[in-house]
Design a protein around this motif. Structure first.
Motif, PDB file in Angstrom:
ATOM      1  N   ASP A  92       0.801  -1.219   0.000  1.00  0.00           N
ATOM      2  CA  ASP A  92       0.000   0.000   0.000  1.00  0.00           C
ATOM      3  C   ASP A  92       0.837   1.274   0.000  1.00  0.00           C
ATOM      4  O   ASP A  92       0.289   2.374  -0.013  1.00  0.00           O
ATOM      5  N   ASN A  93       2.167   1.154   0.038  1.00  0.00           N
ATOM      6  CA  ASN A  93       3.010   2.344  -0.035  1.00  0.00           C
ATOM      7  C   ASN A  93       3.616   2.540  -1.420  1.00  0.00           C
ATOM      8  O   ASN A  93       4.427   3.439  -1.616  1.00  0.00           O
ATOM      9  N   LYS A 140     -12.400   5.758   4.344  1.00  0.00           N
ATOM     10  CA  LYS A 140     -11.921   5.975   2.980  1.00  0.00           C
ATOM     11  C   LYS A 140     -10.401   6.011   2.956  1.00  0.00           C
ATOM     12  O   LYS A 140      -9.753   6.521   3.864  1.00  0.00           O
ATOM     13  N   SER A 141      -9.833   5.457   1.902  1.00  0.00           N
ATOM     14  CA  SER A 141      -8.391   5.536   1.701  1.00  0.00           C
ATOM     15  C   SER A 141      -8.069   6.819   0.947  1.00  0.00           C
ATOM     16  O   SER A 141      -8.963   7.541   0.500  1.00  0.00           O
ATOM     17  N   GLN A 142      -6.796   7.102   0.788  1.00  0.00           N
ATOM     18  CA  GLN A 142      -6.407   8.232  -0.042  1.00  0.00           C
ATOM     19  C   GLN A 142      -6.483   7.843  -1.516  1.00  0.00           C
ATOM     20  O   GLN A 142      -6.535   6.664  -1.864  1.00  0.00           O
ATOM     21  N   CYS A 148      -4.924   7.162  -4.967  1.00  0.00           N
ATOM     22  CA  CYS A 148      -3.597   6.700  -5.382  1.00  0.00           C
ATOM     23  C   CYS A 148      -3.595   6.348  -6.870  1.00  0.00           C
ATOM     24  O   CYS A 148      -4.549   5.752  -7.369  1.00  0.00           O
ATOM     25  N   PHE A 175      -9.499   5.265  -5.117  1.00  0.00           N
ATOM     26  CA  PHE A 175      -9.485   5.085  -3.672  1.00  0.00           C
ATOM     27  C   PHE A 175     -10.537   4.051  -3.303  1.00  0.00           C
ATOM     28  O   PHE A 175     -11.369   3.660  -4.132  1.00  0.00           O
ATOM     29  N   LYS A 176     -10.495   3.600  -2.060  1.00  0.00           N
ATOM     30  CA  LYS A 176     -11.461   2.626  -1.573  1.00  0.00           C
ATOM     31  C   LYS A 176     -12.302   3.249  -0.460  1.00  0.00           C
ATOM     32  O   LYS A 176     -11.800   4.048   0.335  1.00  0.00           O
ATOM     33  N   TRP A 177     -13.570   2.862  -0.440  1.00  0.00           N
ATOM     34  CA  TRP A 177     -14.466   3.251   0.651  1.00  0.00           C
ATOM     35  C   TRP A 177     -14.976   1.982   1.311  1.00  0.00           C
ATOM     36  O   TRP A 177     -15.558   1.117   0.654  1.00  0.00           O
ATOM     37  N   GLN A 183     -13.645  12.520  -3.176  1.00  0.00           N
ATOM     38  CA  GLN A 183     -13.122  11.776  -2.021  1.00  0.00           C
ATOM     39  C   GLN A 183     -13.085  12.660  -0.778  1.00  0.00           C
ATOM     40  O   GLN A 183     -13.467  12.226   0.316  1.00  0.00           O
TER      41      GLN A 183
END
Length: 273
Positions: A41-42, A160-162, A164, A174-176, A150
């Protein structure tokens, strides 16, 4: 926001594939320079005004590596005001990698554990400047809309993710997460924009559903969108539907409506499992 450019599919696909190959190189360099974490994830990139870039690597003087679509070059910079660029065109990806590695060693005293042999050594990267500008414009347009959407999701509404840009699949997303598990699987949506792939050669906006819903025919369809269930389940808005709108305002409104209506509709679908 400017109008989404009209894209000639054959030329766009060539440009997209060549820029994608550069994104894979940039992503590979970042992979070699940062500590691995779960699910990689990085290893994402970010869309910026002139192309895309790694986020600053804090342990290496905030080093950034990116692609500038305006000058067709890989750019490298850090917080010590060191800067270098390497022209992309006319080189194989292997040759480009060699030159970037040489510059990183000479100018930044950095030697990533990457070899030129990992990359194609036969096909020259040729990108027409006008096509690169069209690619950049659609990418920046979508990024502005997606990031605003977002940010507009309240912090107390799921997780929520950032946003990317993933160098492998070359989609900005992004994912929710709803916070629930369905049969021990996290319930979530993937919300993003693909730059195009084998299924749809031109860019498209999507919302994916995990785990899949048993019924999709009850979902409200946003204007111009259609259901998708081949390989993944969700909603899709094609580039052609967007460029049928004549002004930037109408185009932006269509994409925003897709995101808003689709998001609310899938959330309702989740609640009715």
């Amino acid at each position: 926001m400017q109008n989404f450019p009209l894209l000639q599919e054959q030329q766009y696909v060539k440009t997209r594939r060549r820029i994608h190959s550069v994104a894979k190189l940039v992503g590979r360099l970042r992979e070699a320079l940062v500590q691995p974490i779960a699910k990689n994830d990085n290893l994402w990139l970010s869309i910026v005004s002139k192309g895309f870039s790694t986020p600053p690597m804090n342990a290496i003087n905030e080093l950034e590596i990116g692609f500038n679509a305006e000058i067709l070059a890989v750019e490298i910079a850090d917080n010590k005001n060191r800067y270098a660029s390497v022209t992309v065109t006319g080189k194989t990806l292997s040759e480009l990698c060699t030159e970037v590695l040489d510059v990183m060693k000479a100018d930044f005293d950095i030697t990533p554990n990457v070899t030129a042999g990992e990359f194609d050594s036969e096909r020259k990267i040729e990108i027409h400047p006008e096509s690169a500008q069209e690619f950049l414009q659609q990418s920046v347009n979508f990024s502005e809309i997606l990031n605003a959407f977002q940010k507009g999701i309240p912090f107390n509404d799921g997780i929520k993710s950032q946003v990317c840009l993933w160098p492998h699949h070359f989609d900005n997303a992004f994912k929710w997460f709803s916070g629930r598990k369905i049969d021990e699987i996290d319930e979530f949506m993937g919300i993003g924009v693909s730059n195009g792939d084998e299924m749809y050669e031109l860019p498209y906006v999507y919302m994916t559903i995990y785990p899949e819903l048993r019924k999709m025919n009850t979902l409200e369809l946003p204007e111009g969108a259609h259901l998708h269930d081949s390989g993944w389940q969700g909603l899709l808005l094609t580039y052609e539907a967007i460029t049928e709108k004549k002004t930037a305002e109408e185009q932006s409104a269509l994409v925003n409506n897709f995101l808003d209506v689709g998001f609310k509709g899938i959330k309702r679908g989740f609640s009715k499992r």
